[in-house]
Design an enzyme around this catalytic site. Structure first.
Site, PDB file in Angstrom:
ATOM      1  N   ASP A  31      23.877 -33.022 -12.314  1.00 31.95           N
ATOM      2  CA  ASP A  31      24.506 -33.307 -11.021  1.00 31.95           C
ATOM      3  C   ASP A  31      26.017 -33.310 -11.190  1.00 31.95           C
ATOM      4  OD1 ASP A  31      25.377 -34.660  -8.527  1.00 31.95           O
ATOM      5  OD2 ASP A  31      23.224 -34.995  -8.262  1.00 31.95           O
ATOM      6  N   LEU A  33      27.945 -34.640  -9.039  1.00 29.38           N
ATOM      7  CA  LEU A  33      28.375 -35.845  -8.316  1.00 29.38           C
ATOM      8  C   LEU A  33      29.292 -35.483  -7.136  1.00 29.38           C
ATOM      9  CD1 LEU A  33      28.939 -38.276 -11.352  1.00 29.38           C
ATOM     10  CD2 LEU A  33      26.878 -37.991  -9.957  1.00 29.38           C
ATOM     11  N   SER A  76      24.440 -29.064   2.075  1.00 31.88           N
ATOM     12  CA  SER A  76      23.391 -29.109   3.103  1.00 31.88           C
ATOM     13  C   SER A  76      23.850 -29.610   4.476  1.00 31.88           C
ATOM     14  CB  SER A  76      22.207 -29.933   2.594  1.00 31.88           C
ATOM     15  OG  SER A  76      22.620 -31.216   2.231  1.00 31.88           O
ATOM     16  N   TYR A 140      23.425 -22.442   6.606  1.00 26.12           N
ATOM     17  CA  TYR A 140      22.686 -23.310   5.678  1.00 26.12           C
ATOM     18  C   TYR A 140      21.226 -22.835   5.547  1.00 26.12           C
ATOM     19  CZ  TYR A 140      19.877 -27.421   4.425  1.00 26.12           C
ATOM     20  OH  TYR A 140      18.954 -28.260   3.875  1.00 26.12           O
ATOM     21  N   ARG A 281      23.652 -30.547  22.959  1.00 23.17           N
ATOM     22  CA  ARG A 281      24.396 -29.683  22.039  1.00 23.17           C
ATOM     23  C   ARG A 281      23.771 -28.283  22.075  1.00 23.17           C
ATOM     24  NH1 ARG A 281      24.440 -33.358  16.651  1.00 23.17           N
ATOM     25  NH2 ARG A 281      22.230 -33.135  17.067  1.00 23.17           N
ATOM     26  N   GLY A 283      22.024 -25.046  21.110  1.00 26.38           N
ATOM     27  CA  GLY A 283      21.096 -24.671  20.028  1.00 26.38           C
ATOM     28  C   GLY A 283      20.216 -25.802  19.526  1.00 26.38           C
TER      29      GLY A 283
HETATM   30  P1  NAD Z   1      22.586 -34.992  -1.343  1.00 30.78           P
HETATM   31  O1  NAD Z   1      23.890 -34.368  -0.981  1.00 30.78           O
HETATM   32  O2  NAD Z   1      22.469 -36.462  -1.321  1.00 30.78           O
HETATM   33  O3  NAD Z   1      22.112 -34.460  -2.766  1.00 30.78           O
HETATM   34  C1  NAD Z   1      22.513 -33.242  -3.330  1.00 30.78           C
HETATM   35  C2  NAD Z   1      22.915 -33.514  -4.771  1.00 30.78           C
HETATM   36  O4  NAD Z   1      23.239 -32.281  -5.410  1.00 30.78           O
HETATM   37  C3  NAD Z   1      24.155 -34.397  -4.884  1.00 30.78           C
HETATM   38  O5  NAD Z   1      23.919 -35.412  -5.832  1.00 30.78           O
HETATM   39  C4  NAD Z   1      25.253 -33.440  -5.331  1.00 30.78           C
HETATM   40  O6  NAD Z   1      26.246 -34.103  -6.096  1.00 30.78           O
HETATM   41  C5  NAD Z   1      24.465 -32.418  -6.104  1.00 30.78           C
HETATM   42  N1  NAD Z   1      25.054 -31.065  -6.147  1.00 30.78           N
HETATM   43  C6  NAD Z   1      25.433 -30.294  -5.097  1.00 30.78           C
HETATM   44  N2  NAD Z   1      25.896 -29.098  -5.540  1.00 30.78           N
HETATM   45  C7  NAD Z   1      25.810 -29.129  -6.906  1.00 30.78           C
HETATM   46  C8  NAD Z   1      26.106 -28.194  -7.930  1.00 30.78           C
HETATM   47  N3  NAD Z   1      26.608 -26.978  -7.664  1.00 30.78           N
HETATM   48  N4  NAD Z   1      25.865 -28.548  -9.211  1.00 30.78           N
HETATM   49  C9  NAD Z   1      25.345 -29.763  -9.514  1.00 30.78           C
HETATM   50  N5  NAD Z   1      25.046 -30.686  -8.578  1.00 30.78           N
HETATM   51  C10 NAD Z   1      25.265 -30.365  -7.293  1.00 30.78           C
HETATM   52  O7  NAD Z   1      21.516 -34.325  -0.376  1.00 30.78           O
HETATM   53  P2  NAD Z   1      20.016 -34.771  -0.044  1.00 30.78           P
HETATM   54  O8  NAD Z   1      19.995 -35.262   1.351  1.00 30.78           O
HETATM   55  O9  NAD Z   1      19.464 -35.607  -1.132  1.00 30.78           O
HETATM   56  O10 NAD Z   1      19.313 -33.348  -0.068  1.00 30.78           O
HETATM   57  C11 NAD Z   1      18.795 -32.827  -1.277  1.00 30.78           C
HETATM   58  C12 NAD Z   1      18.204 -31.449  -1.025  1.00 30.78           C
HETATM   59  O11 NAD Z   1      17.201 -31.546  -0.018  1.00 30.78           O
HETATM   60  C13 NAD Z   1      19.216 -30.426  -0.539  1.00 30.78           C
HETATM   61  O12 NAD Z   1      18.970 -29.217  -1.208  1.00 30.78           O
HETATM   62  C14 NAD Z   1      18.914 -30.293   0.943  1.00 30.78           C
HETATM   63  O13 NAD Z   1      19.185 -29.000   1.408  1.00 30.78           O
HETATM   64  C15 NAD Z   1      17.424 -30.581   0.991  1.00 30.78           C
HETATM   65  N6  NAD Z   1      16.968 -31.155   2.273  1.00 30.78           N
HETATM   66  C16 NAD Z   1      17.454 -32.368   2.680  1.00 30.78           C
HETATM   67  C17 NAD Z   1      17.000 -32.931   3.890  1.00 30.78           C
HETATM   68  C18 NAD Z   1      17.489 -34.288   4.357  1.00 30.78           C
HETATM   69  O14 NAD Z   1      17.071 -34.735   5.425  1.00 30.78           O
HETATM   70  N7  NAD Z   1      18.328 -34.997   3.603  1.00 30.78           N
HETATM   71  C19 NAD Z   1      16.075 -32.226   4.672  1.00 30.78           C
HETATM   72  C20 NAD Z   1      15.611 -30.977   4.215  1.00 30.78           C
HETATM   73  C21 NAD Z   1      16.053 -30.463   3.009  1.00 30.78           C
END
Ligand code: NAD
Length: 329
Positions: A31, A33, A76, A140, A281, A283
């Site tokens: 990660d 971070l 995301s 996205y 909004r 879309g």
């Molecule tokens: P988040 O931002 O809390 O977690 C993403 C993590 O990835 C973070 O800890 C970030 O530091 C790390 N990261 C990002 N780019 C990086 C890179 N290039 N190298 C290393 N680390 C990297 O997001 P989340 O809400 O926990 O979502 C996690 C995943 O789930 C994402 O891929 C998101 O698209 C998918 N997702 C989330 C939701 C939601 O409701 N939160 C819904 C559908 C899909």
């Protein structure tokens, strides 16, 4: 052997790491971070680094016996992706390419991918099924669909098996109360509603109350983050059993309206939550709900925290005890 969790210090990643550790798995986290929090890791071996850094990937695969990867690391935010597409193609698509290259070199042939129901775009029908048309309506969603397609070719050509899990809104927090949701900026409804209850926001904006739904507000799908963690681990088990690549939706039945979420949050917190009705909004479809029949029958996934009150109660447990999340930014 260990499971590599990319983005393991993020919201869903950290809950998945907690669940893996509970089940006695060895966990390695990569990660950067960039949006994650070191404090959200309840264990595992953390490598602080970027997916696109091939050296750190090579080092990580050389130093650990990785059996499978669970891939969460991504950018995301839908709105941001429509302003800065380069960031999304670079981090999501190129990042995944680097990860798959690292896996190929290390001989790792299983990956579970956190995709999104945004791959469907405006649905043809609800609940959405895996065979429905995929036509993302934002950058996205498009990058996530491209990542899925990349995995499909890496399977056909190199034999790397993948499971893509498509879902809408993760919600709730870990039962221990130690970890929860702390996105900066926050864009998800339940934390925004609870921050309004905590008076960190003046009111919660409701975009449109004249939709063709029972109470006029949009209906969305919310899944408890620990049920999502369980689904990702089930997908690892599925690949371990030698099953081929597959795609599953993860949904929560009929979904919940925005008004229902706010009313339930008032009930759970016992606090006032001022609402500001605003224009619709562009879309925003009236109903977005995914069918999880396939995940239930093939993965045996049976979300045990599907009740809205339970989801909000667990989120409140975290937000009320951590009003600043993991601390000052
Ligand atoms: P988040 O931002 O809390 O977690 C993403 C993590 O990835 C973070 O800890 C970030 O530091 C790390 N990261 C990002 N780019 C990086 C890179 N290039 N190298 C290393 N680390 C990297 O997001 P989340 O809400 O926990 O979502 C996690 C995943 O789930 C994402 O891929 C998101 O698209 C998918 N997702 C989330 C939701 C939601 O409701 N939160 C819904 C559908 C899909």
């Amino acid at each position: 052997m260990a499971i590599l969790v990319t983005g393991g210090a993020g919201y869903i990643g950290s809950h998945t790491v907690a669940e893996l550790l509970d089940r006695g798995e060895e966990v390695v986290v990569l990660d950067s971070l960039v949006t994650g929090h070191r404090e959200s890791l309840l264990g595992g071996k953390l490598y602080v680094g970027d997916l696109r850094d091939k050296e750190i990937l090579a080092k990580l695969f050389a130093e650990n016996d990785i059996e499978a990867v669970i891939h969460f690391a991504a950018s995301s935010l839908v709105g941001e992706s429509m302003k800065d597409p380069v960031k999304y193609y670079d981090n999501n698509v190129y990042g995944t390419q680097c990860l798959l290259e690292g896996m190929q070199k290390a001989g790792v042939d299983k990956i579970v991918f956190s995709s999104t129901a945004a791959t469907y775009g405006e649905p043809e029908k609800v609940p959405i099924e895996e065979t429905d048309r995929t036509q993302p309506s934002n950058v996205y969603g498009e990058t996530k669909l491209t990542m899925e397609r990349m995995m499909s070719w890496f399977d056909k050509v190199l034999g790397i098996k993948y499971v893509a899990l498509r879902y809408f809104n993760a919600a709730g927090a870990h039962a221990s109360g130690k970890i929860g949701e702390d996105h900066r900026p926050e864009s998800h409804l339940i934390p925004l509603v609870l921050q309004t209850a905590l008076k960190q926001r003046e009111s919660i904006a409701v975009f449109g109350d004249d939709y063709p739904t029972e109470d006029g507000t949009c209906i969305r799908d919310y899944i408890h983050v620990s049920d999502l963690a369980d689904a990702h681990i089930r997908a690892v088990t599925y690949l371990r059993s030698g099953s081929g690549s597959n795609v599953f939706n993860l949904g929560n039945g009929l979904g919940f309206s925005v008004k229902e979420v706010i009313e339930t949050a008032k009930e759970v917190t016992g606090l006032d939550i001022p609402v500001a009705i605003q224009e619709r909004r562009a879309g925003d479809p009236a109903v977005l709900v995914a069918s999880s029949d396939k995940a239930r029958s093939v993965l045996g996934w049976n979300p045990s925290r599907a009740d809205l009150k339970e989801i909000i109660r667990s989120a409140w447990n975290w937000h009320s005890s951590h009003p600043q999340g993991y601390g000052e930014a």
